[in-house]
Structure formats: C-alpha cells, structure tokens
Scaffold this motif. Structure first.
Motif, PDB file in Angstrom:
ATOM      1  N   ASP A  48       0.828  -1.209   0.000  1.00 29.36           N
ATOM      2  CA  ASP A  48       0.000   0.000   0.000  1.00 29.36           C
ATOM      3  C   ASP A  48       0.866   1.265   0.000  1.00 29.36           C
ATOM      4  O   ASP A  48       0.832   2.061   0.934  1.00 29.36           O
ATOM      5  N   GLY A  82      -6.346  -2.146   0.045  1.00 31.49           N
ATOM      6  CA  GLY A  82      -5.451  -3.294  -0.016  1.00 31.49           C
ATOM      7  C   GLY A  82      -6.202  -4.612   0.082  1.00 31.49           C
ATOM      8  O   GLY A  82      -5.910  -5.566  -0.639  1.00 31.49           O
ATOM      9  N   TYR A 307      -8.250   1.631  -6.067  1.00 31.55           N
ATOM     10  CA  TYR A 307      -6.795   1.676  -5.988  1.00 31.55           C
ATOM     11  C   TYR A 307      -6.226   1.760  -7.397  1.00 31.55           C
ATOM     12  O   TYR A 307      -6.918   1.499  -8.383  1.00 31.55           O
TER      13      TYR A 307
END
Length: 313
Positions: A48, A82, A307
């Motif tokens: 991350d 994550g 993400y």
C-alpha cells in the motif's frame, strides 16, 4: 493428475505498508505450518504505497517462490483498498485475509480451513478474547464502538473480530460484487451473510516494527463504519431538530403569556445567550453529520478506482 494438482488452493491476502521488518517473519511462519494445511498456499501481498524496503523484499520473495505474488500501489490508498485488491487478485478455492505483523496466529489457519472445507461454514473468522497489552483508553473506545455500532446498525459486528478469516470462493465473489468506494470490510463481511464461525484467541503484540494505525486513524475508520452501515445519526439529528423546535414554541408561548400578565421587560441576557449557543451547537452538529453523509455520496459519485496498481507480479 498428481497429488499437487488435486489439492485445492488457499490464497493468503496480506496487505502491507512499511513492513520491511515483518515480511520475512510472516513468510517463515506460514512456511512452518504449510505441512498442516490441506491446500496449496499462494501469497498475495498488497503493498500500500510503502516508502521503505517493503517492495524490494516482495520482489525478492516473488523471484524465489512462484507461489508469492504482489501488487504495489501508486500511492497509499489505505488498508481497505489493499484488502479489496487482494481479494481481486486471489484465485484460490479458499481465501484467507491476514495481517503481516503476526498478531493473527498462523497456527489457527489449518483448523480454520478444515472447518470451511467441511461445508458446515462459509467462513471461519477470529476474534480477540482479550485486549492485553493494548492501551486502556484505546481498548475502551474500541469496545464502545462495537457496542454502539450494533445498536445503531442492522449489521451485527462481533466484538473483537479481526479481519483474519478463511472464506469460500462464493463468499469472496459476493464481497467483490460490492464495489463501493467508502469501504468498511468488517461490516461488509457480515452484510453479505453466509454462515460464519468465530474462533477466540488471546491478544498478541506485533513481532516487529510499528503499527501505522494511530488513534486518529482508528477514529476516522470508526466514522467510516458508522456512515457505511447506519443512518441512525441522521434519525437522531431529526429528533433533535423536533425537540428543539418544540421547546422553542413552548418558550415563545411562555414569554408572550408572561408579557401579557406582568407587562415587564426582563433583560435575561445569560439565559438568552445560553439558549442561542445550545441551538447553534445542535445546528452545527447536525450540519456536520449531514455533511459527512453528503461527502460519502460525493466520493461515490466520482466513480474513482478504489486503488491504482503501479507494479504487480
């Protein structure tokens, strides 16, 4: 077909952020219990946006072990991103979510997998039976969060529940179908349903390094959970508005009647200022709560990705 091909696969989803001191310790701990696990284990580390040597270590592990995979984010997107990325990357028949700091006991993994494989449960999670070693104030706030969250939300959270759990592929697919940007995995794990068993264990300290979870970040995470799985704060705001409105009507009637009877003018500055501050405070609180929900709507309407992956293997 050989025995290795017949065995089912367990994908381990492991979010990491600046964990250069713990990755090898975690990997070695899993290697030790591998003979007891009735499945082929694949590692899916999610970096991350680490700023230390985490990514370099993951690259080396992936070169040495074909069962090690990783995704590195372009920046820090948070643990929830994550977890989502790890579940997306996982291909196993079963999927486990674990923390890399070994606060999640690896020795429970064989038992958890066996319970799920039996077909009696769709998931086997873990919960802390105590909070030894944790700051008392932090422990108190945590227990209060679970207590009040379960009162204001229809989604029941098990007190002390960890993200550490083993799930069937069907349950993982259900979780992945929820593509919301504002994620609270503990609530999502419960909301999707499926039969889940929890195994208690004594609290453990990190094996190395420092946690990236500050008190403030945990508080924000708690707010995310409430906003994601409860509209009760909005209901409370509505009742506060009705109560203050009713009180103001009664106060107005009282003032008019008193003026008609006594015909006197009383300064009453302290009481007036107090009332103004009280009503103003409730208004600001109400606007803050409503604003938080509007902010969540705003973020969802942007449709931004959860993400962005910069590198993966």
């Amino acid at each position: 077909m050989n025995q290795e091909e017949q065995r089912k696969t367990l994908s381990l989803v492991v979010p990491v952020h600046n964990e250069e001191d713990t990755i090898h310790l975690f990997y070695n701990a899993i290697e030790e219990i591998k003979p007891k696990v009735n499945a082929t284990i694949d590692f899916h580390f999610i970096d991350d946006g680490s700023t230390d040597k985490t990514l370099s270590i993951l690259r080396d592990l992936a070169e040495k072990d074909e069962h090690v995979h990783y995704v590195s984010f372009s920046r820090n997107f948070g643990k929830e991103a994550g977890l989502y990325a790890g579940l997306q990357q996982s291909k196993g028949d079963y999927v486990a979510v674990m923390d890399v700091d070994l606060q999640d006991p690896p020795e429970l993994l064989p038992e958890m997998l066996n319970e799920v494989e039996s077909g009696e449960y769709d998931a086997v999670g873990t919960r802390r039976a105590d909070r030894k070693g944790e700051a008392k104030i932090r422990s108190w706030f945590s227990s209060q969060f679970y207590k009040w969250m379960n009162k204001v939300s229809q989604t029941h959270l098990v007190d002390g529940a960890r993200d550490y759990r083993v799930m069937t592929r069907q349950m993982v697919d259900a979780i992945l179908s929820m593509t919301e940007n504002q994620r609270f995995s503990k609530g999502i794990f419960t909301w999707v349903g499926f039969k889940t068993k929890y195994i208690p264990f004594e609290n453990r300290e990190r094996v190395a390094g420092n946690t990236s979870w500050s008190f403030w970040s945990l508080a924000k995470y708690a707010v995310e959970g409430i906003v994601s799985f409860s509209t009760m704060p909005l209901t409370i705001v509505t009742f506060l508005g009705l109560i203050t409105f009713g009180a103001s009507i009664l106060a107005g009637i009282f003032i008019v009647i008193r003026a008609l009877i006594s015909n006197t003018s009383v300064a009453g500055w302290p009481s007036m200022v107090t009332i103004m501050l009280f009503i103003g405070g409730i208004q600001m609180l109400s606007l803050g709560i409503i604003g938080r929900y509007i902010a969540a709507i705003f973020m969802e309407t942007k449709k931004r990705p959860i993400y962005i992956a910069k590198e993966e293997k």
